[in-house]
Write an enzyme that holds these catalytic residues in place. Structure first.
Site: not given
Ligand code: HOC
Length: 381
Positions: A26, A108, A129, A157, A166, A253, A280
């Site tokens: 991950y 996060s 974040q 973000t 992914r 961001k 990502r």
């Protein structure tokens, strides 16, 4: 032990041996072909430093400021999702390591330990974040919780309102809902130290969400909630209410384009982070370091520019500073340290980067990061 690691790559190999494959991958993965993920690292190697000699290199200093906060070196821990899956209580341990080292820690929204968990084990403010979800009551509540915890910056973000493709995660069953098979049990059984640590904590789901978002009480309600909740309509207009509700330092961001950088000048933010989400999200996007100089030129000295993506050494930090970044972020380097050895591993990752940064600066003939500029790089080699 993590003390034997000399490079971030050493910590990565230690983490690979300690963390179950699906969680290790991950962290160690990018979107689709992973081309942008690789370019983030590779493009740093194309930049050549100017070696200088016979200059006084005594009394060096790496001290800097990011958004007005003093930092022992201009390297913050990036917000990383699922951090508590690299090591039990991962966000709490990483925050403590960062605090002891004198660099910012960014929690996060998609963390395993909650804002309150991290607050309870730290003594100085950390950064939070924010992901903007469709449920605005939840977002308001998150902002208020970050304020109540004394967070000193909100990192908003902008590049994950839809999840990148992914493949490793999908193959590993890290999807919504997650797929658990005997293969996963085997992956865990072969990582006994990780399992023992995990058995010792109750923090195993997204701590900022479960029990806080309406109707999210367990793993299955959590997975459907997270897969639907990122707000695809987020726009520049939203920055205004987020900024007003937050009322403190704001960092945007995910800026990777000069035009977006110029637009951010009118947003009232204090800084932007040049980032492609560690490769990502949009595979095929340019590397962060290749976009940094033109974004710095686009905003001039009207706004602080930070860099995230591809940093694996102190040399990389120095190159970003030469291009005009006021600060940098490490994500995977600290996750590898965390996976390899918890808090001591994060500290080791920071020590490695500090040493490399200091030695590189000295060999470039500089004593203070503040004096670095594009003149320390070759343009044509
Ligand atoms: C299911 C939601 O920043 C990452 C993180 C956030 C992912 C959200 C996943 O993995 O890039």
């Amino acid at each position: 032990s993590v003390e034997q690691a000399l490079t971030i790559a050493d910590l990565k190999e230690q983490a690979r041996r300690r963390v179950p494959k699906m969680f290790f991958e991950y962290a160690d993965s990018g979107a689709w072909t992973e081309g942008t993920y690789r370019a983030n690292e590779e493009d740093f190697h194309k930049i050549k430093l100017r070696q200088r000699v016979l200059v006084d290199m005594s009394n060096r200093s790496l001290e800097s400021e990011m958004i007005g906060e003093k930092v022992s070196m201009p390297v913050a821990l990036a917000p990383t999702g699922f951090t508590g899956m690299q090591h039990a209580d991962g966000e709490m341990l990483a925050a403590q390591a960062a605090e002891a080292f004198g660099v910012p820690f960014t929690l996060s929204t998609m963390s395993i330990c909650s804002i309150e968990d991290v607050r309870s084990v730290t003594t100085k403010p950390f950064w939070f974040q924010l992901y903007v979800m469709q449920d605005k009551d939840f977002v308001h509540n998150l902002i208020d919780r970050a304020k109540a915890a004394g967070c000193s910056a909100l990192v908003l973000t902008l590049d994950l309102q839809i999840l990148g493709q992914r493949h490793k995660d999908l193959r590993n069953g890290l999807s919504a809902p997650p797929r658990f098979t005997p293969k996963h049990l085997w992956q865990m059984a072969t990582r006994p130290f990780w399992c023992l640590d995990m058995l010792g904590t109750k923090r195993r789901t997204f701590g900022n969400i479960v029990g806080h978002a309406k109707g999210v009480a367990d793993l299955s309600s959590l997975s459907s909630w997270t897969s639907e909740q990122f707000d695809p309509q987020l726009s520049w207009k939203d920055i205004e209410w987020i900024r007003d509700r937050w009322g403190g330092k704001l960092i945007l961001k995910g800026i990777l384009d000069e035009e977006d950088a110029r637009m951010s000048l009118g947003s009232g933010a204090d800084a932007i982070i040049v980032s492609n989400h560690g490769g990502r999200q949009l595979d095929g996007a340019a590397s962060s370091i290749s976009m940094l100089p033109r974004i710095v030129d686009a905003v001039g000295d009207r706004m602080e520019v930070h860099l995230d993506g591809g940093i694996r050494s102190g040399q990389d930090v120095l190159k970003a500073i030469c291009y005009g970044a006021k600060g940098t972020y490490i994500g995977r380097p600290f996750l590898y340290g965390l996976g390899a050895g918890g808090k001591a591993g994060v500290r080791r990752a920071l020590e490695i980067i500090r040493k490399e940064l200091d030695i590189t600066m000295a060999l470039c003939g500089e004593r203070d990061l503040k004096n670095l500029s594009r003149d320390n790089l070759y343009k044509d080699v």
